[in-house]
Design an enzyme around this catalytic site. Structure first.
Site, short mmCIF file in Angstrom:
data_model
loop_
_atom_site.label_atom_id
_atom_site.label_comp_id
_atom_site.label_asym_id
_atom_site.label_seq_id
_atom_site.Cartn_x
_atom_site.Cartn_y
_atom_site.Cartn_z
N GLU A 88 0.67 -1.19 -0.03
CA GLU A 88 0.09 -0.06 -0.09
C GLU A 88 0.86 1.25 -0.07
OE1 GLU A 88 -0.41 -2.50 1.96
OE2 GLU A 88 -2.49 -3.24 1.90
N PHE A 150 -11.66 -7.69 13.54
CA PHE A 150 -10.46 -8.06 12.43
C PHE A 150 -10.23 -6.95 11.48
CE2 PHE A 150 -9.02 -10.00 8.70
CZ PHE A 150 -7.70 -10.43 9.21
N GLN A 151 -8.89 -6.53 11.49
CA GLN A 151 -8.30 -5.63 10.51
C GLN A 151 -9.15 -4.20 10.79
OE1 GLN A 151 -8.42 -7.12 6.73
NE2 GLN A 151 -6.30 -7.98 7.03
N LYS A 200 -17.82 -1.31 5.17
CA LYS A 200 -18.34 -2.19 4.25
C LYS A 200 -19.68 -2.25 4.32
CE LYS A 200 -16.96 -6.73 2.84
NZ LYS A 200 -16.23 -7.88 3.30
N MET A 515 23.87 9.20 3.23
CA MET A 515 23.70 10.52 3.65
C MET A 515 24.15 10.52 5.15
SD MET A 515 23.40 13.74 2.82
CE MET A 515 22.48 14.00 1.46
#
Length: 605
Positions: A88, A150-151, A200, A515
């Site tokens: 993602e 969940f999630q 959802k 760096m």
């Protein structure tokens, strides 16, 4: 993420039926405009997709998952090109770069929980650089919010500090309008990322309401033109300046004000310095251009900033990498500050002449009020003298390892002026910005404010698709990356191979977090804690394992041939340049130091 999908019984059934019938997923070409027009809105999810279509969205980047599955199912019937990314974070960077190149908000999608939190780095990056991005995230059903389902994560809470605005969708009948509003808001005024969190049950709920065109909120009305009296006063200050400097920031490019800004500078003979985000706003091969200023900017740009008596800053927020010590920034100058965001006026640097409004329109306002140009002939000669005194150069002995600056210049010579350059973050980013001559806007795509290592490769994917959809299929896209930066998102090479994207990745490999190593040598007595790799994978062979083409370069005489072959290859390619590990980035202004005290070597720090 250990698990993404929570398949619904309906989804399982449809998949099974499709497989039994031997059906193959349809291509974008097979999903005709007629089908899209005839397809009615039936659910919250189809309303979301219709809102994207109404906004003219042609592409989206994302990763599937359980809570966002209804939206993906609706995308199946859309002509919107979806690119499935490996992670993602890559989706958010690809959407960011797509938007930068195309000049419109990029769109990314993710599921709930870890899918949404994985977007956060990209959203924070876009927020810092004022890049327009719309993120759509799945969420657990409304009645489960707050139950640690969940999630589940509080996406609104997590993303509030790093978005221009975010929305929690609460009604299937209005969710499409909400998405349209979020898209319009992302690109309006000062651009930035917006997010719509989609439970959802809302996306699965029935609705027949077709959302209208994308419109920003009625309460959002950014000021486009500056106060006329303030413009008049600022114009008098510019006319009377003896040592004026124009400072073009990223806001010039985002406002599509490049031509207006260039004409103003040339007509009035005012030297131009850019910020890093403003690279490309003024052609770097023009006599008036002093390139970019700041920590690793050119010596002559920093000298001009230090000695100007009037700094005309357009579309910049005066970040600390530009200013160094604020108290010593442009110490002899009054400041004209043009910006569309009033919150930026006098936030970091006091504005003597604040002009709030759109960059292009305010420049036109000032130009219309100018009665004569400033008498800056001697000042221009001084700026030219600084160019000669502090040139951007480097030594490249043939018996030493390849210098990274040589690689950047070789690519620049081998590619057209409209080539798009993306980078990760680190030493390679600075060399790519210092030794490439940028002439056009939207050709420099990098992570500035947040400094996100790993930005370069997914950004190249977004830039490639944007160029293709703009009809520039033959346009060259180069990604300069460091070995450390490339390792953070190199899995996105699988996406470039799968999508057959013509991009070339140049890994400037010194087997360091370069760096950090440079700063440790300069400020921590050479104690290289956690900056040395001591071992790196062979990136050319890894590229081949992904299905891309790969080359390894160790010597100067291999550079040109490898570049030629990689550019000729029609697909993703990686060149692993083993560069001088001791090379450092100069000029350098120590953090918080005056810009005029730039160092050209470590012993000057």
């Amino acid at each position: 993420m250990s698990e993404r999908a929570t398949p619904t019984p309906e989804a399982d059934d449809s998949t099974s039926e499709s497989a039994e019938a031997g059906e193959q997923p349809r291509t974008d070409e097979q999903r005709t405009e007629a089908e899209v027009e005839e397809r009615p809105v039936t659910t919250g999810a189809s309303s979301v997709v219709r809102a994207l279509e109404n906004a003219g969205v042609e592409a989206a980047f994302g990763v599937q998952g359980g809570a966002i599955m209804p939206v993906y199912d609706a995308l199946y019937d859309s002509s919107i090109r979806h690119v499935m990314m490996a992670h993602e974070q890559g989706a958010s960077h690809a959407a960011d770069a797509y938007g930068v190149v195309k000049g419109e908000p990029g769109v990314c999608l993710a599921t709930s929980g870890p899918g949404a939190t994985n977007l956060v780095t990209g959203l924070a990056d876009a927020n810092m650089d004022s890049d327009a991005v719309l993120a759509l995230t799945g969420q657990v059903p409304s009645d489960m919010v707050g139950s640690d389902a969940f999630q589940e994560t509080d996406t609104i809470g997590v993303t509030s500090p790093v978005t221009k605005h975010n929305y929690f969708a609460g009604d299937a009948d209005t969710v499409g309008d909400t998405v349209g509003e979020a898209f319009a808001l992302a690109g309006m005024g000062r651009p930035g990322p917006t997010l719509v969190d989609l439970p959802k049950d809302i996306t699965q709920a029935e609705t027949g309401r077709d959302p209208g065109p994308a419109r920003p909120p009625k309460t959002y009305n950014p000021q486009m033109e500056a106060d006329t009296q303030d413009v008049k006063v600022a114009a008098r200050a510019i006319e009377n300046a003896e040592k004026p400097v124009l400072l073009f920031g990223g806001g010039v490019i985002k406002a599509n004000a490049t031509e207006t800004a260039r004409k103003f500078a040339i007509d009035h003979g005012i030297p131009v310095v850019t910020t890093m985000p403003g690279i490309g706003s003024f052609p770097e091969d023009h006599d008036l251009c002093l390139s970019w200023a700041g920590m690793h900017g050119t010596g002559y740009a920093n000298m001009a900033i230090t000695h100007t008596d009037l700094l005309i800053a357009v579309g910049t927020r005066f970040d600390d990498r530009l200013t160094g010590g604020v108290d010593t920034f442009a110490p002899e100058a009054e400041v004209v500050h043009i910006d569309i965001d009033p919150a930026e006026i006098s936030k970091n640097v006091h504005a003597d002449y604040p002009l709030v409004g759109d960059a292009g329109r305010v420049i036109d306002q000032v130009d219309a009020r100018m009665e004569h140009s400033p008498d800056a002939r001697e000042w221009r000669e001084q700026c030219i003298q600084w160019k000669e005194e502090y040139p951007m150069d480097y030594a490249a002995p043939s018996d030493e390892p390849v210098k990274p600056q040589f690689v950047v210049e070789a690519f620049d010579e081998a590619t057209p002026d409209d080539t798009i350059v993306t980078t990760g973050v680190g030493q390679h980013q600075m060399w790519a910005s210092q030794y490439w001559t940028y002439r056009e806007p939207r050709t420099w795509v990098s992570s500035h404010g947040l400094g996100t290592m790993g930005y370069g490769l997914p950004a190249a994917i977004g830039a490639r698709l944007a160029a293709d959809q703009m009809g520039d299929e033959d346009r060259t896209v180069i990604c300069f990356d460091g070995d450390g930066s490339f390792l953070m998102t190199m899995q996105e090479l699988s996406v470039a191979v799968r999508e057959n994207m013509d991009i070339t990745v140049a890994v400037l490999n010194n087997e360091y977090i370069g760096m950090v190593r440079q700063w440790q040598d300069a400020f921590y007595e050479g104690r290289r804690m956690a900056a040395e790799y001591n071992w790196c994978p062979e990136f050319d062979r890894l590229a081949e394992a992904f299905g891309a083409r790969g080359w390894r370069v160790d010597d100067y005489d291999q550079v040109a041939e490898a570049i030629e072959e990689a550019l000729a290859y029609d697909g993703p390619s990686v060149i692993d340049f083993h560069i001088d590990p001791a090379e450092n980035v100069y000029p350098m202004v120590a953090s918080g130091a005056p810009n005029g005290l730039f160092a050209l070597s470590e012993d000057q720090l």
